[in-house]
Design a protein around this motif. Structure first.
Motif, PDB file in Angstrom:
ATOM      1  N   VAL A 189       0.845  -1.307   0.036  1.00 54.99           N
ATOM      2  CA  VAL A 189       0.073  -0.006   0.007  1.00 54.99           C
ATOM      3  C   VAL A 189       0.781   1.112  -0.157  1.00 54.99           C
ATOM      4  CG1 VAL A 189      -2.077   1.255   1.156  1.00 54.99           C
ATOM      5  CG2 VAL A 189      -1.572  -1.377   1.294  1.00 54.99           C
ATOM      6  N   ALA A 190       1.715   1.542  -0.987  1.00 52.86           N
ATOM      7  CA  ALA A 190       2.560   2.842  -1.367  1.00 52.86           C
ATOM      8  C   ALA A 190       2.428   3.086  -2.787  1.00 52.86           C
ATOM      9  CB  ALA A 190       3.935   2.265  -1.150  1.00 52.86           C
ATOM     10  N   PRO A 191       2.001   4.456  -2.958  1.00 52.26           N
ATOM     11  CA  PRO A 191       1.895   5.440  -2.120  1.00 52.26           C
ATOM     12  C   PRO A 191       0.720   4.957  -1.174  1.00 52.26           C
ATOM     13  CG  PRO A 191       2.477   6.407  -4.011  1.00 52.26           C
ATOM     14  CD  PRO A 191       2.379   4.936  -4.081  1.00 52.26           C
ATOM     15  N   PRO A 192       0.422   5.505   0.182  1.00 51.76           N
ATOM     16  CA  PRO A 192      -0.811   5.138   0.915  1.00 51.76           C
ATOM     17  C   PRO A 192      -2.059   5.520   0.483  1.00 51.76           C
ATOM     18  CG  PRO A 192       0.914   6.208   2.196  1.00 51.76           C
ATOM     19  CD  PRO A 192       1.334   6.572   0.810  1.00 51.76           C
ATOM     20  N   VAL A 195      -7.539   0.980   2.330  1.00 48.00           N
ATOM     21  CA  VAL A 195      -7.772  -0.342   2.120  1.00 48.00           C
ATOM     22  C   VAL A 195      -9.266  -0.735   2.515  1.00 48.00           C
ATOM     23  CG1 VAL A 195      -6.990  -2.660   2.554  1.00 48.00           C
ATOM     24  CG2 VAL A 195      -5.122  -0.970   2.448  1.00 48.00           C
ATOM     25  N   PRO A 196     -10.242  -0.734   1.602  1.00 49.91           N
ATOM     26  CA  PRO A 196     -11.698  -1.039   1.870  1.00 49.91           C
ATOM     27  C   PRO A 196     -11.714  -2.494   2.583  1.00 49.91           C
ATOM     28  CG  PRO A 196     -11.373  -0.410  -0.264  1.00 49.91           C
ATOM     29  CD  PRO A 196      -9.995  -0.526   0.029  1.00 49.91           C
ATOM     30  N   ALA A 197     -12.507  -2.563   3.558  1.00 51.81           N
ATOM     31  CA  ALA A 197     -12.720  -3.778   4.284  1.00 51.81           C
ATOM     32  C   ALA A 197     -13.408  -4.668   3.305  1.00 51.81           C
ATOM     33  CB  ALA A 197     -13.502  -3.461   5.493  1.00 51.81           C
ATOM     34  N   ILE A 206      -0.979  -7.647   2.994  1.00 49.04           N
ATOM     35  CA  ILE A 206      -1.090  -6.213   3.074  1.00 49.04           C
ATOM     36  C   ILE A 206       0.344  -5.875   3.710  1.00 49.04           C
ATOM     37  CG2 ILE A 206      -1.523  -3.857   3.921  1.00 49.04           C
ATOM     38  CD1 ILE A 206      -4.293  -4.889   4.367  1.00 49.04           C
ATOM     39  N   ALA A 207       1.303  -5.096   2.909  1.00 53.79           N
ATOM     40  CA  ALA A 207       2.685  -4.728   3.262  1.00 53.79           C
ATOM     41  C   ALA A 207       2.837  -3.139   3.209  1.00 53.79           C
ATOM     42  CB  ALA A 207       3.634  -5.272   2.389  1.00 53.79           C
ATOM     43  N   MET A 208       3.577  -2.413   4.325  1.00 56.96           N
ATOM     44  CA  MET A 208       3.415  -1.152   4.221  1.00 56.96           C
ATOM     45  C   MET A 208       4.985  -0.879   5.125  1.00 56.96           C
ATOM     46  SD  MET A 208      -0.454  -0.282   5.676  1.00 56.96           S
ATOM     47  CE  MET A 208      -0.073  -1.517   6.986  1.00 56.96           C
ATOM     48  N   VAL A 216      -2.200   5.213   6.625  1.00 55.63           N
ATOM     49  CA  VAL A 216      -3.408   4.290   6.189  1.00 55.63           C
ATOM     50  C   VAL A 216      -4.306   4.029   7.343  1.00 55.63           C
ATOM     51  CG1 VAL A 216      -4.129   2.009   5.361  1.00 55.63           C
ATOM     52  CG2 VAL A 216      -2.211   3.177   4.346  1.00 55.63           C
ATOM     53  N   THR A 217      -3.554   3.810   8.646  1.00 56.97           N
ATOM     54  CA  THR A 217      -4.715   3.517   9.865  1.00 56.97           C
ATOM     55  C   THR A 217      -4.880   4.787  10.872  1.00 56.97           C
ATOM     56  OG1 THR A 217      -2.643   3.054  11.133  1.00 56.97           O
ATOM     57  CG2 THR A 217      -3.393   1.195   9.888  1.00 56.97           C
ATOM     58  N   GLY A 218      -3.960   6.044  10.682  1.00 64.38           N
ATOM     59  CA  GLY A 218      -4.457   6.961  11.410  1.00 64.38           C
ATOM     60  C   GLY A 218      -3.835   6.674  12.931  1.00 64.38           C
TER      61      GLY A 218
END
Length: 339
Positions: A189-192, A195-197, A206-208, A216-218
């Motif tokens: 997930v780059a660039p951020p 990611v819809p559920a 998922i890799a970041m 992505v997660t806040g």
């Protein structure tokens, strides 16, 4: 969260067979960007309105899709790359370099206009700052991605690697097509981006990196509590549907979480010369070494060794190590945990 010792890697039989497959077998399909990188070495980054003199500049193959494909191919994996190149003077160089790396480029389309470009400013500490101009990558359509992916001959164990330097609808089309074929998705997930559920499945990844995980997660991922906060972010991402979430932390290693728990793998200490393509090297090596089963520890070690070699060298694609180099690196390190 457990810390996992960095013992020399002993990959499972399935992963070992993948690294030795060769022939016409396709073990990984990479769908992503192909860029020409202009790497500029500077002593310091210019401030607003300022001008600095560069120490050097060079062109090289880049783009997250191309880098990850090269990383997997250099581990002995048969890789097919799906992407787009322009009709400019850089396109033949990019195509030749990818083919020379042993990558199947029959899925790379040619579209009118310039190829993708990245401006990479490299500081003496090895850190970089990157500006990407999508170029031909922006022309990769969901229809062409789905058509090419569904026509690819590959076994059920195939991994489909994705990043976000191509249009969002092309990424979503690739996920749908991969699931139709029963293949697992590895989404960098780059660039951020969101990611819809429900989009991903239990077998997906998922890799970041830590910056992307925070965006992505806040959830904050600070220098003081990097591993702990990265673990919290990784655990939060499992709710999106993936079976495994990975957060790379540069010199602090990697955090991975699945239904079996969360663990932290520290990194080997190395002299950092250039961090360009380190994350792509890590992920390409991980996909090459992982058989999709429950035990991912050995693949994480293997990938961490590959990234350690990458950052100790100058360049992007040129710095990505081959399998024999990764194995030699692992053999040269004594058993035990590095912090």
């Amino acid at each position: 969260m457990k810390d996992v010792p960095l013992y020399p890697s002993k990959l499972g039989h399935k992963a070992q067979n993948r690294l030795e497959s060769g022939g016409g077998r396709v073990d990984a399909v990479v769908i992503g960007s192909i860029n020409v990188d202009l790497v500029v070495r500077v002593r310091e980054m210019p401030g607003p309105g300022a001008t600095v003199l560069a120490e050097s500049a060079r062109h090289q193959v880049g783009g997250k899709g191309a880098n990850q494909a090269i990383a997997a191919a250099r581990q002995g994996v048969r890789v097919r790359l799906i992407g787009a190149l322009g009709t400019d003077a850089f396109a033949p160089m990019l195509k030749d370099s990818l083919a020379h790396a042993g990558i199947d480029i029959s899925g790379v389309a040619e579209v009118p206009g310039p190829s993708g470009t990245a401006l990479i400013f490299l500081e003496p500490c090895g850190q970089n700052r990157i500006v990407v101009i999508p170029g031909a990558n922006a022309a990769l359509s969901p229809e062409s991605v789905e058509r090419t992916l569904l026509a690819t001959e590959a076994p059920r164990e195939t991994a489909v690697m994705l990043q976000n330097e191509i249009p969002r609808d092309a990424v979503m089309a690739a996920i749908r097509a991969a699931h139709l074929r029963g293949w697992r998705v590895v989404w960098n997930v780059a660039p951020p981006s969101e990611v819809p559920a429900g989009v991903l499945r239990r077998g997906d990844v998922i890799a970041m990196n830590e910056v992307e995980a925070a965006q992505v997660t806040g959830r904050e991922v600070s220098d003081e509590r990097t591993a702990a906060e990265a673990a919290e972010a990784a655990e939060a991402m499992l709710a999106r549907g993936a079976g495994l979430t990975i957060v790379t932390l540069g010199p602090k290693g990697v955090v991975a979480t699945s239904a079996r728990g969360t663990f932290h793998l520290p990194a080997w200490p190395v002299e950092v010369r250039d961090t360009t393509a380190a994350g792509d090297t890590w992920l390409g090596a991980f996909v090459a070494a992982w058989d999709g089963g429950e035990d991912v520890h050995e693949a994480l070690r293997y990938a961490t060794a590959a990234a350690s070699l990458c950052v100790s060298r100058m360049g992007a694609a040129d710095s990505i190590p081959a399998r024999r180099e990764v194995e030699a690196f692992l053999r040269s390190r004594p058993q035990g945990k590095f912090v």
